[in-house]
Design an enzyme around this catalytic site. Structure first.
Site, PDB file in Angstrom:
ATOM      1  N   VAL A   1       0.821  -1.223   0.000  1.00  0.00           N
ATOM      2  CA  VAL A   1       0.000   0.000   0.000  1.00  0.00           C
ATOM      3  C   VAL A   1       0.855   1.274   0.000  1.00  0.00           C
ATOM      4  O   VAL A   1       0.339   2.361  -0.233  1.00  0.00           O
ATOM      5  CB  VAL A   1      -0.989   0.054   1.198  1.00  0.00           C
ATOM      6  CG1 VAL A   1      -2.103  -0.958   1.047  1.00  0.00           C
ATOM      7  CG2 VAL A   1      -0.257  -0.098   2.524  1.00  0.00           C
TER       8      VAL A   1
ATOM      9  N   SER B   1      -6.321   4.447  14.895  1.00  0.00           N
ATOM     10  CA  SER B   1      -5.945   3.836  16.180  1.00  0.00           C
ATOM     11  C   SER B   1      -6.324   4.794  17.298  1.00  0.00           C
ATOM     12  O   SER B   1      -6.362   6.014  17.088  1.00  0.00           O
ATOM     13  CB  SER B   1      -4.430   3.600  16.224  1.00  0.00           C
ATOM     14  OG  SER B   1      -4.021   3.231  17.522  1.00  0.00           O
TER      15      SER B   1
ATOM     16  N   TYR C   1       4.376   5.848  14.598  1.00  0.00           N
ATOM     17  CA  TYR C   1       3.035   5.253  14.498  1.00  0.00           C
ATOM     18  C   TYR C   1       1.977   6.251  14.963  1.00  0.00           C
ATOM     19  O   TYR C   1       0.973   6.461  14.285  1.00  0.00           O
ATOM     20  CB  TYR C   1       2.989   3.980  15.347  1.00  0.00           C
ATOM     21  CG  TYR C   1       1.677   3.229  15.291  1.00  0.00           C
ATOM     22  CD1 TYR C   1       1.390   2.379  14.229  1.00  0.00           C
ATOM     23  CD2 TYR C   1       0.728   3.353  16.309  1.00  0.00           C
ATOM     24  CE1 TYR C   1       0.192   1.679  14.182  1.00  0.00           C
ATOM     25  CE2 TYR C   1      -0.463   2.658  16.267  1.00  0.00           C
ATOM     26  CZ  TYR C   1      -0.723   1.808  15.201  1.00  0.00           C
ATOM     27  OH  TYR C   1      -1.920   1.119  15.160  1.00  0.00           O
TER      28      TYR C   1
ATOM     29  N   ALA D   1       2.208   9.499  15.179  1.00  0.00           N
ATOM     30  CA  ALA D   1       2.155  10.647  14.258  1.00  0.00           C
ATOM     31  C   ALA D   1       1.334  10.295  13.018  1.00  0.00           C
ATOM     32  O   ALA D   1       0.463  11.066  12.579  1.00  0.00           O
ATOM     33  CB  ALA D   1       3.575  11.046  13.841  1.00  0.00           C
TER      34      ALA D   1
ATOM     35  N   LYS E   1      -0.957   7.896  12.631  1.00  0.00           N
ATOM     36  CA  LYS E   1      -2.375   7.625  12.915  1.00  0.00           C
ATOM     37  C   LYS E   1      -3.131   8.924  13.218  1.00  0.00           C
ATOM     38  O   LYS E   1      -4.292   9.072  12.837  1.00  0.00           O
ATOM     39  CB  LYS E   1      -2.510   6.617  14.060  1.00  0.00           C
ATOM     40  CG  LYS E   1      -2.026   5.213  13.704  1.00  0.00           C
ATOM     41  CD  LYS E   1      -2.857   4.580  12.596  1.00  0.00           C
ATOM     42  CE  LYS E   1      -2.461   3.138  12.332  1.00  0.00           C
ATOM     43  NZ  LYS E   1      -3.305   2.499  11.304  1.00  0.00           N
TER      44      LYS E   1
HETATM   45  N1  LIG Z   1      -4.261  -4.761  16.905  1.00  0.00           N
HETATM   46  C1  LIG Z   1      -4.317  -3.632  17.580  1.00  0.00           C
HETATM   47  O1  LIG Z   1      -4.170  -3.607  18.815  1.00  0.00           O
HETATM   48  C2  LIG Z   1      -4.606  -2.323  16.877  1.00  0.00           C
HETATM   49  C3  LIG Z   1      -4.937  -1.215  17.645  1.00  0.00           C
HETATM   50  C4  LIG Z   1      -5.221  -0.016  17.015  1.00  0.00           C
HETATM   51  C5  LIG Z   1      -5.175   0.061  15.634  1.00  0.00           C
HETATM   52  N2  LIG Z   1      -4.845  -1.035  14.908  1.00  0.00           N
HETATM   53  C6  LIG Z   1      -4.808  -0.882  13.461  1.00  0.00           C
HETATM   54  O2  LIG Z   1      -5.633  -1.885  12.866  1.00  0.00           O
HETATM   55  C7  LIG Z   1      -5.126  -2.185  11.574  1.00  0.00           C
HETATM   56  C8  LIG Z   1      -4.989  -3.675  11.413  1.00  0.00           C
HETATM   57  O3  LIG Z   1      -4.076  -4.136  12.392  1.00  0.00           O
HETATM   58  P1  LIG Z   1      -4.029  -5.661  12.861  1.00  0.00           P
HETATM   59  O4  LIG Z   1      -3.936  -5.631  14.330  1.00  0.00           O
HETATM   60  O5  LIG Z   1      -5.073  -6.443  12.197  1.00  0.00           O
HETATM   61  O6  LIG Z   1      -2.569  -6.036  12.300  1.00  0.00           O
HETATM   62  P2  LIG Z   1      -2.019  -7.356  11.587  1.00  0.00           P
HETATM   63  O7  LIG Z   1      -0.533  -7.225  11.665  1.00  0.00           O
HETATM   64  O8  LIG Z   1      -2.679  -8.559  12.126  1.00  0.00           O
HETATM   65  O9  LIG Z   1      -2.483  -7.121  10.075  1.00  0.00           O
HETATM   66  C9  LIG Z   1      -1.941  -6.080   9.318  1.00  0.00           C
HETATM   67  C10 LIG Z   1      -1.824  -6.566   7.900  1.00  0.00           C
HETATM   68  O10 LIG Z   1      -1.270  -5.475   7.121  1.00  0.00           O
HETATM   69  C11 LIG Z   1      -0.372  -6.054   6.192  1.00  0.00           C
HETATM   70  N3  LIG Z   1       0.602  -5.054   5.743  1.00  0.00           N
HETATM   71  C12 LIG Z   1       1.653  -4.553   6.442  1.00  0.00           C
HETATM   72  N4  LIG Z   1       2.356  -3.716   5.670  1.00  0.00           N
HETATM   73  C13 LIG Z   1       1.738  -3.694   4.468  1.00  0.00           C
HETATM   74  C14 LIG Z   1       2.002  -3.007   3.257  1.00  0.00           C
HETATM   75  N5  LIG Z   1       3.056  -2.187   3.131  1.00  0.00           N
HETATM   76  N6  LIG Z   1       1.162  -3.190   2.212  1.00  0.00           N
HETATM   77  C15 LIG Z   1       0.095  -4.021   2.325  1.00  0.00           C
HETATM   78  N7  LIG Z   1      -0.195  -4.708   3.446  1.00  0.00           N
HETATM   79  C16 LIG Z   1       0.613  -4.544   4.510  1.00  0.00           C
HETATM   80  C17 LIG Z   1       0.305  -7.188   6.959  1.00  0.00           C
HETATM   81  O11 LIG Z   1       0.902  -8.131   6.071  1.00  0.00           O
HETATM   82  C18 LIG Z   1      -0.870  -7.763   7.735  1.00  0.00           C
HETATM   83  O12 LIG Z   1      -1.505  -8.815   7.042  1.00  0.00           O
HETATM   84  C19 LIG Z   1      -3.808  -1.411  11.432  1.00  0.00           C
HETATM   85  O13 LIG Z   1      -4.067  -0.217  10.713  1.00  0.00           O
HETATM   86  C20 LIG Z   1      -3.435  -1.084  12.858  1.00  0.00           C
HETATM   87  O14 LIG Z   1      -2.659   0.081  12.939  1.00  0.00           O
HETATM   88  C21 LIG Z   1      -4.561  -2.235  15.487  1.00  0.00           C
END
Ligand SMILES: NC(=O)c1ccc[n+]([C@@H]2O[C@H](COP(=O)([O-])OP(=O)(O)OC[C@H]3O[C@@H](n4cnc5c(N)ncnc54)[C@H](O)[C@@H]3O)[C@@H](O)[C@H]2O)c1
Length: 251
Positions: free
Chosen positions: A62, A139, A152, A154, A156
């Site tokens: 992405v 987030s 991160y 910054a 978000k």
């Molecule tokens: N899990 C948490 O506690 C949490 C909390 C707040 C926000 N978030 C946000 O939720 C979203 C999903 O997180 P998650 O916990 O499911 O994480 P995860 O690591 O389980 O999934 C993230 C996915 O993004 C993919 N990815 C990473 N870099 C990429 C790139 N350059 N191009 C395409 N795909 C890419 C990874 O391969 C992975 O499959 C993220 O935006 C994260 O910042 C997560």
């Protein structure tokens, strides 16, 4: 069947929250373009097809405009259009402004923030044909400060405000733009963040302590909120920030 007949593009669909979103939208009737940098996303697509639903896969970064163009083009070529984009892909690494290497800062900003620009630039022209929805998974750390995670937080924070500004820019195109801010959710991303700490178990307990509901969220709970925001049920909601964090930011 809350999104019957719609086509949705989901990034980060190979794991955690993005995968749960892709699966839920498929169950609710959408054709799904599932995208990720990891080929784990193929499993997501196989799971959707096994349920007799439609899905296409794009493996791409992405943080690259041409890959984002390919994700959007796949929606057009495979399903004839696009109604919603849900951008969940992100990365994180620890560091303060003094300890973080510039290379890590730039990587995180590229994947977590530039991607919002690249993906939106590709998707808005297609979404504006029939109106649609864009949802950024931001987030709770885009709303409040945190320690040792400077890039991160910054990125978000910027995503949250970009959703508001895009909502204003594209309301006339019939496109709603919102952000969804999860708190700590039980995914590989959260586990990895604990493993980056000197004492992962202590880090896990400290994180739990900050959540009034006393537990981590599930990917399904975040997917439920995403389904609402990206579906027609939220037809008067744009420029909004929905927080699903077990009360983390209520203090
Ligand atoms: N899990 C948490 O506690 C949490 C909390 C707040 C926000 N978030 C946000 O939720 C979203 C999903 O997180 P998650 O916990 O499911 O994480 P995860 O690591 O389980 O999934 C993230 C996915 O993004 C993919 N990815 C990473 N870099 C990429 C790139 N350059 N191009 C395409 N795909 C890419 C990874 O391969 C992975 O499959 C993220 O935006 C994260 O910042 C997560």
């Amino acid at each position: 069947m809350r999104v019957q007949g719609k086509t949705v593009l989901v990034t980060g669909a190979g794991s955690g929250i993005g995968r749960a979103i892709a699966l839920l939208f498929a169950v609710e009737g959408a054709s799904v373009v599932a995208s990720d940098i990891s080929d784990n996303v193929v499993q997501t697509v196989e799971q959707i097809r096994a349920q007799g639903r439609q899905a296409a896969v794009v493996i791409g970064d992405v943080g690259d405009q041409s890959a984002c163009n390919q994700m959007v083009n796949t929606a057009l070529e495979s399903f004839g259009g696009l109604h919603a984009v849900i951008h969940a892909a992100a990365i994180s690494r620890k560091g303060t402004v003094t300890t973080m290497k510039e290379e890590d800062w730039l990587d995180i900003l590229n994947v977590n923030l530039n991607s919002v620009f690249y993906l939106s630039k590709a998707a808005v022209p297609l979404l504006s044909r029939e109106g649609g929805a864009i949802l950024f998974i931001a987030s709770q750390l885009g709303l409040v400060g945190t320690q040792d995670s400077i890039a991160y937080s910054a990125a978000k924070g910027a995503v949250v405000n970009m959703a508001r500004s895009m909502a204003l820019d594209h309301a006339q195109d019939g496109i709603r733009v919102n952000s969804l801010c999860p708190g700590p959710v039980d995914t590989p991303f959260l586990h990895a963040s604990f493993l980056r700490q000197a004492d992962p178990e202590r880090a896990r307990m400290l994180s739990l302590d900050k959540i009034p509901l006393g537990r981590f969220g599930t990917s399904q709970e975040i997917a439920n909120a995403a389904l609402f925001l990206a579906s027609d049920e939220a037809s008067f909601i744009t420029g909004a920030t929905l927080v699903a964090d077990g009360g983390y930011t209520a203090r």
